[in-house]
Design a protein around this motif. Structure first.
Motif, PDB file in Angstrom:
ATOM      1  N   GLU A 154       0.699  -1.194  -0.131  1.00  0.00           N
ATOM      2  CA  GLU A 154      -0.107  -0.011  -0.062  1.00  0.00           C
ATOM      3  C   GLU A 154       0.752   1.203  -0.069  1.00  0.00           C
ATOM      4  O   GLU A 154       0.600   2.367  -0.649  1.00  0.00           O
ATOM      5  CB  GLU A 154      -0.981   0.045   1.364  1.00  0.00           C
TER       6      GLU A 154
ATOM      7  N   ASN B  77       2.270   1.775  -3.492  1.00  0.00           N
ATOM      8  CA  ASN B  77       1.054   2.348  -4.127  1.00  0.00           C
ATOM      9  C   ASN B  77       0.779   3.838  -4.148  1.00  0.00           C
ATOM     10  O   ASN B  77       0.677   4.356  -4.957  1.00  0.00           O
ATOM     11  CB  ASN B  77      -0.277   1.435  -3.882  1.00  0.00           C
ATOM     12  N   PHE B  78       0.767   3.921  -2.803  1.00  0.00           N
ATOM     13  CA  PHE B  78       0.491   5.645  -2.408  1.00  0.00           C
ATOM     14  C   PHE B  78       1.649   6.308  -3.064  1.00  0.00           C
ATOM     15  O   PHE B  78       1.491   7.456  -3.569  1.00  0.00           O
ATOM     16  CB  PHE B  78       0.561   5.679  -0.797  1.00  0.00           C
ATOM     17  N   ARG B  79       3.039   5.815  -2.904  1.00  0.00           N
ATOM     18  CA  ARG B  79       4.093   6.558  -3.437  1.00  0.00           C
ATOM     19  C   ARG B  79       3.992   6.772  -4.830  1.00  0.00           C
ATOM     20  O   ARG B  79       4.305   7.834  -5.470  1.00  0.00           O
ATOM     21  CB  ARG B  79       5.462   5.821  -3.057  1.00  0.00           C
ATOM     22  N   ASN B  80       3.814   5.563  -5.638  1.00  0.00           N
ATOM     23  CA  ASN B  80       3.388   5.841  -7.001  1.00  0.00           C
ATOM     24  C   ASN B  80       2.329   6.700  -7.220  1.00  0.00           C
ATOM     25  O   ASN B  80       2.496   7.638  -8.261  1.00  0.00           O
ATOM     26  CB  ASN B  80       3.014   4.384  -7.511  1.00  0.00           C
ATOM     27  N   LYS B  81       1.336   6.733  -6.600  1.00  0.00           N
ATOM     28  CA  LYS B  81       0.318   7.605  -6.692  1.00  0.00           C
ATOM     29  C   LYS B  81       0.698   9.156  -6.668  1.00  0.00           C
ATOM     30  O   LYS B  81       0.394  10.136  -7.308  1.00  0.00           O
ATOM     31  CB  LYS B  81      -1.005   7.284  -5.999  1.00  0.00           C
ATOM     32  N   GLU B  82       1.457   9.176  -5.466  1.00  0.00           N
ATOM     33  CA  GLU B  82       2.087  10.589  -5.022  1.00  0.00           C
ATOM     34  C   GLU B  82       2.960  10.807  -6.354  1.00  0.00           C
ATOM     35  O   GLU B  82       2.733  11.973  -6.854  1.00  0.00           O
ATOM     36  CB  GLU B  82       2.683  10.526  -3.845  1.00  0.00           C
ATOM     37  N   ARG B  83       3.610  10.194  -6.845  1.00  0.00           N
ATOM     38  CA  ARG B  83       4.493  10.709  -8.092  1.00  0.00           C
ATOM     39  C   ARG B  83       3.720  10.931  -9.245  1.00  0.00           C
ATOM     40  O   ARG B  83       3.982  11.866  -9.961  1.00  0.00           O
ATOM     41  CB  ARG B  83       5.431   9.566  -8.558  1.00  0.00           C
ATOM     42  N   GLU B  84       2.729  10.178  -9.402  1.00  0.00           N
ATOM     43  CA  GLU B  84       1.825  10.299 -10.428  1.00  0.00           C
ATOM     44  C   GLU B  84       1.024  11.745 -10.340  1.00  0.00           C
ATOM     45  O   GLU B  84       1.072  12.533 -11.481  1.00  0.00           O
ATOM     46  CB  GLU B  84       0.661   9.314 -10.875  1.00  0.00           C
ATOM     47  N   LEU B  85       0.621  12.045  -9.219  1.00  0.00           N
ATOM     48  CA  LEU B  85       0.125  13.380  -8.786  1.00  0.00           C
ATOM     49  C   LEU B  85       1.080  14.465  -8.725  1.00  0.00           C
ATOM     50  O   LEU B  85       0.586  15.384  -9.433  1.00  0.00           O
ATOM     51  CB  LEU B  85      -0.651  13.341  -7.430  1.00  0.00           C
ATOM     52  N   GLU B  86       2.415  14.199  -8.629  1.00  0.00           N
ATOM     53  CA  GLU B  86       3.184  15.174  -8.579  1.00  0.00           C
ATOM     54  C   GLU B  86       3.454  15.549 -10.279  1.00  0.00           C
ATOM     55  O   GLU B  86       3.584  16.734 -10.469  1.00  0.00           O
ATOM     56  CB  GLU B  86       4.421  14.875  -8.104  1.00  0.00           C
TER      57      GLU B  86
END
Length: 352
Positions: free
Chosen positions: A200, A203-212
């Motif tokens: 998780e 996944n949160f880090r990947n989502k954070e990068r995507e959001l960045e």
């Protein structure tokens, strides 16, 4: 740990029944009990090295020492197979029948594991002919899926190289990256939810990068939009000025029919006035010419009988002329006939 090996030889005078198939079994039996912080394990196994063998490990670190080919890896293979491990985990053969001793039709592996409320006994009978297995849990018939669930509940992971490392997988273990080692270690020694939390977190880090990345793209788009907006201000002002002119033109276009109507209406009123004036003048002229028109009518009345007489005379003269013309045409045709007769007579005399 005590390791006992049995060759399966018959005693003197003992006869083997021809009806019973000649089976050589490898039984691997593991019993774990926790008493006063001590672990006691009993292993009983049969495989392609042993005819019959029982292994009972001690509560601490256990080590099997022996020369090549004495069956050290056979014990590891037996543990993996009885715990519903896949053959690819061992790296020695893709079929379970290859792990049974050559010349035997089937093999048997059994392991006993410590479990609160009663130990868990798992048995697996491997048939060489069709590479099928018969599973049993605590003496009852079961299947591989239930065995996998029981093993998973005890947090045993034979596919995890940090928990179960066969000899053929050492090279693969050495090639594992730090991330893979961390994940395998979490699965091996950590609570079940640790790896889930780690996944998780990733996944949160990947989502954070995507959001960045999305924020960067939006910021870049916003900056470009601002620059484009500054460049378009002049065009926008021109557009609004043009729109004002177009609105004025549209308003004038709408007023144009009304102006044309007013002009035509005024012209019509002028023409009506001129028509009324002309009517008045015509009426005055008719009144002034009435006596003369009366005289002209009288003269016309007097001339009508003369005109009829003249027409009758002209018609009679025309009839007379037509009759004369017809008589002349008749006389001319008679003369032409006489001429033809004379010409015929002349031609007849000349022929004679």
């Amino acid at each position: 740990m005590r390791l006992s090996t049995f060759t399966g030889r018959r005693r003197k005078g003992e006869q083997q029944s021809e009806k019973q198939p000649r089976h050589l079994h490898l039984i691997f039996h593991l019993c774990s009990e926790i008493q006063q912080d001590k672990l006691r394990c009993v292993l009983l196994c049969t495989d392609r090295t042993y005819d019959y063998s029982v292994v009972r490990p001690g509560p601490n670190l256990n080590m099997i020492v022996g020369a090549n080919g004495t069956g050290k890896s056979s014990i590891v293979c037996a543990i993996c197979l009885v715990l519903a491990g896949r053959t690819v985990t061992l790296g020695r053969g893709d079929k379970v029948g290859l792990y049974v001793k050559r010349g035997c039709q089937k093999g048997f592996v059994e392991i006993e594991l410590f479990k609160n409320g009663g130990n868990l006994v798992i048995s697996r009978e491997i048939h060489v002919e069709n590479n099928q297995s018969l599973w049993m849990i605590n003496g009852g018939i079961s299947n591989q899926k239930k065995v996998e669930e029981e093993v998973k509940a005890l947090q045993i992971q034979v596919s995890n190289l940090c928990q179960f490392l066969p000899q053929e997988k050492v090279g693969e273990f050495a090639k594992m990256s730090k991330i893979e080692l961390l994940e395998a270690t979490e699965k091996s020694v950590g609570p079940p939810e640790m790896y889930e939390y780690h996944c998780e977190l990733k996944n949160f880090r990947n989502k954070e990068r995507e959001l960045e990345n999305v924020v960067k793209e939006k910021a870049s788009f916003l900056e470009k939009a601002k620059q484009r907006n500054e460049r378009n201000k002049i065009d926008v002002n021109r557009y609004y000025e043009k729109k004002r002119h177009l609105d004025v033109i549209e308003l004038l276009e709408k007023k144009k029919p009304w102006v044309e109507y007013e002009t035509a209406r005024k012209e019509l009123e002028g023409l009506k006035m001129e028509r009324e004036e002309a009517k008045k003048q015509l009426s005055a002229l008719r009144q002034a010419q009435a006596p003369m028109l009366k005289k002209i009518q009288q003269i016309d009345d007097q001339l009508k009988p003369n005109e009829s007489q003249m027409k009758a005379k002209e018609a009679a003269a025309l009839d007379r002329k037509e009759n004369e013309l017809l008589s002349e045409k008749k006389r001319l045709s008679e003369l032409k006939g006489k001429r033809r007769q004379l010409e015929q007579k002349i031609s007849t005399k000349q022929d004679r």
